[in-house]
Design a protein around this motif. Structure first.
Motif, PDB file in Angstrom:
ATOM      1  N   GLY A 155       0.838  -1.205   0.000  1.00 43.00           N
ATOM      2  CA  GLY A 155       0.000   0.000   0.000  1.00 43.00           C
ATOM      3  C   GLY A 155       0.860   1.238   0.000  1.00 43.00           C
ATOM      4  N   ASP A 156       0.215   2.408  -0.055  1.00 40.60           N
ATOM      5  CA  ASP A 156       0.956   3.663  -0.148  1.00 40.60           C
ATOM      6  C   ASP A 156       1.879   3.886   1.036  1.00 40.60           C
ATOM      7  OD1 ASP A 156      -0.274   4.189  -2.534  1.00 40.60           O
ATOM      8  OD2 ASP A 156      -1.773   5.551  -1.700  1.00 40.60           O
ATOM      9  N   ASP A 157       1.422   3.526   2.246  1.00 43.68           N
ATOM     10  CA  ASP A 157       2.254   3.753   3.434  1.00 43.68           C
ATOM     11  C   ASP A 157       3.540   2.941   3.368  1.00 43.68           C
ATOM     12  OD1 ASP A 157       0.425   5.518   4.441  1.00 43.68           O
ATOM     13  OD2 ASP A 157      -0.498   4.097   5.841  1.00 43.68           O
ATOM     14  N   SER A 158       3.419   1.652   3.056  1.00 50.55           N
ATOM     15  CA  SER A 158       4.621   0.824   2.985  1.00 50.55           C
ATOM     16  C   SER A 158       5.491   1.226   1.801  1.00 50.55           C
ATOM     17  CB  SER A 158       4.250  -0.656   2.910  1.00 50.55           C
ATOM     18  OG  SER A 158       3.429  -0.923   1.799  1.00 50.55           O
ATOM     19  N   TRP A 159       4.855   1.657   0.701  1.00 51.62           N
ATOM     20  CA  TRP A 159       5.611   2.127  -0.464  1.00 51.62           C
ATOM     21  C   TRP A 159       6.541   3.267  -0.052  1.00 51.62           C
ATOM     22  CZ3 TRP A 159       4.985   0.509  -5.717  1.00 51.62           C
ATOM     23  CH2 TRP A 159       5.691   1.269  -6.649  1.00 51.62           C
ATOM     24  N   ARG A 160       6.011   4.233   0.698  1.00 49.08           N
ATOM     25  CA  ARG A 160       6.823   5.375   1.125  1.00 49.08           C
ATOM     26  C   ARG A 160       7.955   4.930   2.047  1.00 49.08           C
ATOM     27  NH1 ARG A 160       1.715   8.030   0.780  1.00 49.08           N
ATOM     28  NH2 ARG A 160       1.137   7.365   2.880  1.00 49.08           N
ATOM     29  N   VAL A 161       7.668   3.962   2.922  1.00 51.37           N
ATOM     30  CA  VAL A 161       8.700   3.445   3.820  1.00 51.37           C
ATOM     31  C   VAL A 161       9.859   2.864   3.017  1.00 51.37           C
ATOM     32  CG1 VAL A 161       9.226   1.625   5.492  1.00 51.37           C
ATOM     33  CG2 VAL A 161       7.164   3.008   5.767  1.00 51.37           C
ATOM     34  N   TYR A 162       9.535   2.047   2.029  1.00 54.73           N
ATOM     35  CA  TYR A 162      10.578   1.372   1.259  1.00 54.73           C
ATOM     36  C   TYR A 162      11.349   2.346   0.375  1.00 54.73           C
ATOM     37  CZ  TYR A 162       7.972  -2.726   2.817  1.00 54.73           C
ATOM     38  OH  TYR A 162       7.347  -3.670   3.594  1.00 54.73           O
ATOM     39  N   GLU A 163      10.666   3.324  -0.189  1.00 64.67           N
ATOM     40  CA  GLU A 163      11.376   4.320  -1.002  1.00 64.67           C
ATOM     41  C   GLU A 163      12.355   5.125  -0.152  1.00 64.67           C
ATOM     42  OE1 GLU A 163       9.032   5.519  -4.970  1.00 64.67           O
ATOM     43  OE2 GLU A 163       8.241   6.476  -3.157  1.00 64.67           O
ATOM     44  N   ARG A 164      11.996   5.405   1.089  1.00 58.32           N
ATOM     45  CA  ARG A 164      12.881   6.190   1.955  1.00 58.32           C
ATOM     46  C   ARG A 164      14.175   5.457   2.271  1.00 58.32           C
ATOM     47  NH1 ARG A 164       8.064   8.203   4.567  1.00 58.32           N
ATOM     48  NH2 ARG A 164       8.120   6.517   6.088  1.00 58.32           N
ATOM     49  N   VAL A 165      14.146   4.114   2.246  1.00 57.79           N
ATOM     50  CA  VAL A 165      15.385   3.385   2.543  1.00 57.79           C
ATOM     51  C   VAL A 165      16.118   2.956   1.274  1.00 57.79           C
ATOM     52  CG1 VAL A 165      14.520   2.619   4.767  1.00 57.79           C
ATOM     53  CG2 VAL A 165      14.253   1.129   2.785  1.00 57.79           C
ATOM     54  N   GLY A 166      15.633   3.393   0.098  1.00 58.94           N
ATOM     55  CA  GLY A 166      16.413   3.198  -1.117  1.00 58.94           C
ATOM     56  C   GLY A 166      15.866   2.244  -2.152  1.00 58.94           C
ATOM     57  N   PHE A 167      14.610   1.801  -2.001  1.00 63.89           N
ATOM     58  CA  PHE A 167      13.996   0.922  -2.991  1.00 63.89           C
ATOM     59  C   PHE A 167      13.301   1.765  -4.060  1.00 63.89           C
ATOM     60  CE2 PHE A 167      14.702  -2.015   0.407  1.00 63.89           C
ATOM     61  CZ  PHE A 167      14.807  -3.265  -0.181  1.00 63.89           C
ATOM     62  N   VAL A 168      13.443   1.346  -5.324  1.00 62.95           N
ATOM     63  CA  VAL A 168      12.839   2.078  -6.440  1.00 62.95           C
ATOM     64  C   VAL A 168      12.060   1.102  -7.328  1.00 62.95           C
ATOM     65  CG1 VAL A 168      14.616   3.865  -6.454  1.00 62.95           C
ATOM     66  CG2 VAL A 168      14.919   1.807  -7.851  1.00 62.95           C
ATOM     67  N   PRO A 169      10.954   1.563  -7.954  1.00 65.34           N
ATOM     68  CA  PRO A 169      10.161   0.679  -8.817  1.00 65.34           C
ATOM     69  C   PRO A 169      10.981   0.143  -9.983  1.00 65.34           C
ATOM     70  CG  PRO A 169       8.963   2.699  -8.309  1.00 65.34           C
ATOM     71  CD  PRO A 169      10.369   2.906  -7.839  1.00 65.34           C
ATOM     72  N   ALA A 170      10.738  -1.144 -10.336  1.00 59.62           N
ATOM     73  CA  ALA A 170      11.535  -1.754 -11.408  1.00 59.62           C
ATOM     74  C   ALA A 170      10.732  -2.638 -12.350  1.00 59.62           C
ATOM     75  CB  ALA A 170      12.676  -2.584 -10.807  1.00 59.62           C
ATOM     76  N   GLY A 171       9.546  -3.111 -11.975  1.00 55.38           N
ATOM     77  CA  GLY A 171       8.801  -4.010 -12.850  1.00 55.38           C
ATOM     78  C   GLY A 171       7.467  -4.387 -12.245  1.00 55.38           C
ATOM     79  N   ASN A 172       6.744  -5.265 -12.950  1.00 53.24           N
ATOM     80  CA  ASN A 172       5.378  -5.625 -12.546  1.00 53.24           C
ATOM     81  C   ASN A 172       5.236  -7.129 -12.332  1.00 53.24           C
ATOM     82  OD1 ASN A 172       4.041  -2.921 -12.934  1.00 53.24           O
ATOM     83  ND2 ASN A 172       4.853  -3.242 -14.984  1.00 53.24           N
ATOM     84  N   ARG A 173       4.498  -7.482 -11.288  1.00 51.68           N
ATOM     85  CA  ARG A 173       4.224  -8.892 -10.988  1.00 51.68           C
ATOM     86  C   ARG A 173       2.725  -9.096 -10.875  1.00 51.68           C
ATOM     87  NH1 ARG A 173       7.100 -13.022  -8.090  1.00 51.68           N
ATOM     88  NH2 ARG A 173       6.087 -12.332  -6.173  1.00 51.68           N
ATOM     89  N   LEU A 174       2.319 -10.346 -11.132  1.00 50.64           N
ATOM     90  CA  LEU A 174       0.904 -10.712 -11.088  1.00 50.64           C
ATOM     91  C   LEU A 174       0.705 -11.839 -10.100  1.00 50.64           C
ATOM     92  CD1 LEU A 174      -1.952 -10.381 -12.400  1.00 50.64           C
ATOM     93  CD2 LEU A 174      -1.297 -12.237 -13.948  1.00 50.64           C
ATOM     94  N   TYR A 175      -0.347 -11.717  -9.261  1.00 52.03           N
ATOM     95  CA  TYR A 175      -0.813 -12.790  -8.399  1.00 52.03           C
ATOM     96  C   TYR A 175      -2.161 -13.234  -8.951  1.00 52.03           C
ATOM     97  CZ  TYR A 175       2.506 -11.244  -4.730  1.00 52.03           C
ATOM     98  OH  TYR A 175       3.622 -10.914  -4.023  1.00 52.03           O
ATOM     99  N   ILE A 176      -2.321 -14.537  -9.181  1.00 49.36           N
ATOM    100  CA  ILE A 176      -3.537 -15.029  -9.802  1.00 49.36           C
ATOM    101  C   ILE A 176      -3.812 -16.446  -9.312  1.00 49.36           C
ATOM    102  CG2 ILE A 176      -2.273 -15.838 -11.861  1.00 49.36           C
ATOM    103  CD1 ILE A 176      -4.739 -14.924 -13.529  1.00 49.36           C
ATOM    104  N   SER A 177      -5.091 -16.773  -9.087  1.00 51.36           N
ATOM    105  CA  SER A 177      -5.423 -18.086  -8.536  1.00 51.36           C
ATOM    106  C   SER A 177      -6.760 -18.565  -9.039  1.00 51.36           C
ATOM    107  CB  SER A 177      -5.431 -18.034  -6.986  1.00 51.36           C
ATOM    108  OG  SER A 177      -6.442 -17.152  -6.550  1.00 51.36           O
ATOM    109  N   ARG A 178      -7.048 -19.840  -8.767  1.00 49.29           N
ATOM    110  CA  ARG A 178      -8.325 -20.427  -9.161  1.00 49.29           C
ATOM    111  C   ARG A 178      -8.927 -21.157  -7.975  1.00 49.29           C
ATOM    112  NH1 ARG A 178      -9.709 -24.814 -14.006  1.00 49.29           N
ATOM    113  NH2 ARG A 178     -10.164 -26.326 -12.378  1.00 49.29           N
ATOM    114  N   GLN A 179     -10.210 -20.947  -7.759  1.00 51.19           N
ATOM    115  CA  GLN A 179     -10.881 -21.657  -6.676  1.00 51.19           C
ATOM    116  C   GLN A 179     -10.986 -23.143  -7.023  1.00 51.19           C
ATOM    117  OE1 GLN A 179     -11.687 -20.322  -3.747  1.00 51.19           O
ATOM    118  NE2 GLN A 179     -10.874 -18.360  -4.487  1.00 51.19           N
ATOM    119  N   VAL A 180     -10.842 -23.985  -6.000  1.00 52.51           N
ATOM    120  CA  VAL A 180     -10.945 -25.429  -6.247  1.00 52.51           C
ATOM    121  C   VAL A 180     -12.365 -25.908  -5.986  1.00 52.51           C
ATOM    122  CG1 VAL A 180      -8.546 -25.963  -5.809  1.00 52.51           C
ATOM    123  CG2 VAL A 180     -10.093 -25.760  -3.887  1.00 52.51           C
TER     124      VAL A 180
END
Length: 252
Positions: free
Chosen positions: A227-252
Motif C-alpha cells: 500500500g501507499d504507506d509501505s511504499w513510502r517506507v521502502y522508497e525512503r530506505v532506497g527501494f525504487v520501482p523496477a517491474g510488474n508482478r501478477l498474483y492469480i489463482s483459481r478456486q478449487v
C-alpha cells in the motif's frame, strides 16, 4: 531485471520441501501447510506455454490438495494471463516490485528503546513469527511450529531474518529475505506490532535486512509494497520501482 527476478523466484521454488515440475511451470509446495502464499507456481522464463500446460498445472495442484495459484513477473510470460483467465483463474493483485542496491540503500535509525537482532533459537523465531501473524492476520492452517521450521530453513540456506525487540526482551517486529540466488534476494514479511508503528521501525528493519544481505555479497534486494504507506517506507530506505508482478489463482 525482470528476467533475473523471475529466474530467482523459480530457483527458490525448486528448493521448497515439495517441488513439482509441470511442463513450463515450477510449483513450490509445502506439505505442512495449505497456506496459498506459500504454495504457488511460477513459469520458467522463455519456455512456451499452452492451454494444455495450464490444465496439467491445475491437475498437479489438485492432486497435491492445494489451491492452484501463481506469482510471476508479467513481462516474462506475457501470454500467460489470458490462458489462466480462460482456465477459470482470477487476478488477486497486480503489483509493482521495487529493487535496492548497495548504492541506493539509505540507513534508517532504530527507534529509541529498541534493538534489531537475528533470532537464533526456536522460541525467538516463534516470537518473531507471532509479530508477523499479528500484523498480517495469519492463517489458521499455518501452525506456529511449521512457520518456525520454515524460518529456520531460510536461515540455514543463507536467508536473513531480523527481529526488533524492547529492552525487556519483547519481540515487536520482524522480517526476512529469501535465500539468495544469483545475487538476488526477496525481502518479505516486514511487520510491526500496532503499539510500535509510525516510529520508523518498519523502515529500520527493512534497511537492516538489506544492509546485512549486501554485507554478505548480495547485489539486489527486491520486494513488493502492499500500500501507499509501505511504499513510502521502502522508497525512503532506497527501494525504487523496477517491474510488474501478477498474483492469480483459481478456486478449487
Amino acid at each position: 531485471m525482470d528476467l533475473r527476478i523471475q529466474r530467482s523466484v523459480v530457483s527458490n521454488l525448486r528448493n521448497r520441501p515439495k517441488a513439482i515440475e509441470s511442463g513450463p511451470f515450477v510449483a513450490g509446495l509445502d506439505p505442512e501447510t495449505t497456506n496459498p502464499f506459500i504454495n504457488y507456481a511460477s513459469p520458467v522464463p522463455g519456455v512456451p506455454i499452452t492451454a494444455a500446460d495450464v490444465a496439467d498445472l491445475v491437475t498437479a495442484f489438485t492432486a497435491a490438495g492445494r489451491k492452484p495459484r501463481l506469482e510471476y513477473v508479467v513481462s516474462c510470460a506475457p501470454e500467460l494471463e489470458n490462458l489462466l483467465i480462460a482456465a477459470g483463474f482470477t487476478v488477486e493483485e497486480r503489483n509493482q516490485y521495487l529493487i535496492c542496491t548497495p548504492q541506493t540503500l539509505s540507513a534508517n535509525p532504530v527507534p529509541d528503546g529498541l534493538t534489531l537482532a537475528e533470532p537464533t533459537t526456536d522460541p525467538d523465531r516463534a516470537a518473531v513469527v507471532a509479530t508477523q501473524n499479528e500484523a498480517f492476520g495469519g492463517l489458521a492452517d499455518d501452525r506456529p511450529e511449521v512457520a518456525v521450521a520454515r524460518i529456520r530453513r531460510t536461515q540455514e540456506r543463507g536467508g536473513i531474518v531480523i527481529g526488533a525487540r524492547t529492552a525487556a526482551g519483547e519481540w515487536v517486529g520482524g522480517g526476512q529475505t529469501s535465500p539468495p540466488n544469483d545475487g538476488l534476494s526477496e525481502v518479505a514479511g516486514i511487520a510491526v506490532r500496532e503499539p510500535f508503528r509510525r516510529r520508523g521501525l518498519g523502515g529500520a528493519i527493512t534497511a537492516e535486512i538489506a544492509r546485512r544481505f549486501f554485507e554478505r555479497g548480495g547485489e539486489i534486494a527486491w520486494l513488493e509494497a502492499s500500500g501507499d504507506d509501505s511504499w513510502r517506507v521502502y522508497e525512503r530506505v532506497g527501494f525504487v520501482p523496477a517491474g510488474n508482478r501478477l498474483y492469480i489463482s483459481r478456486q478449487v
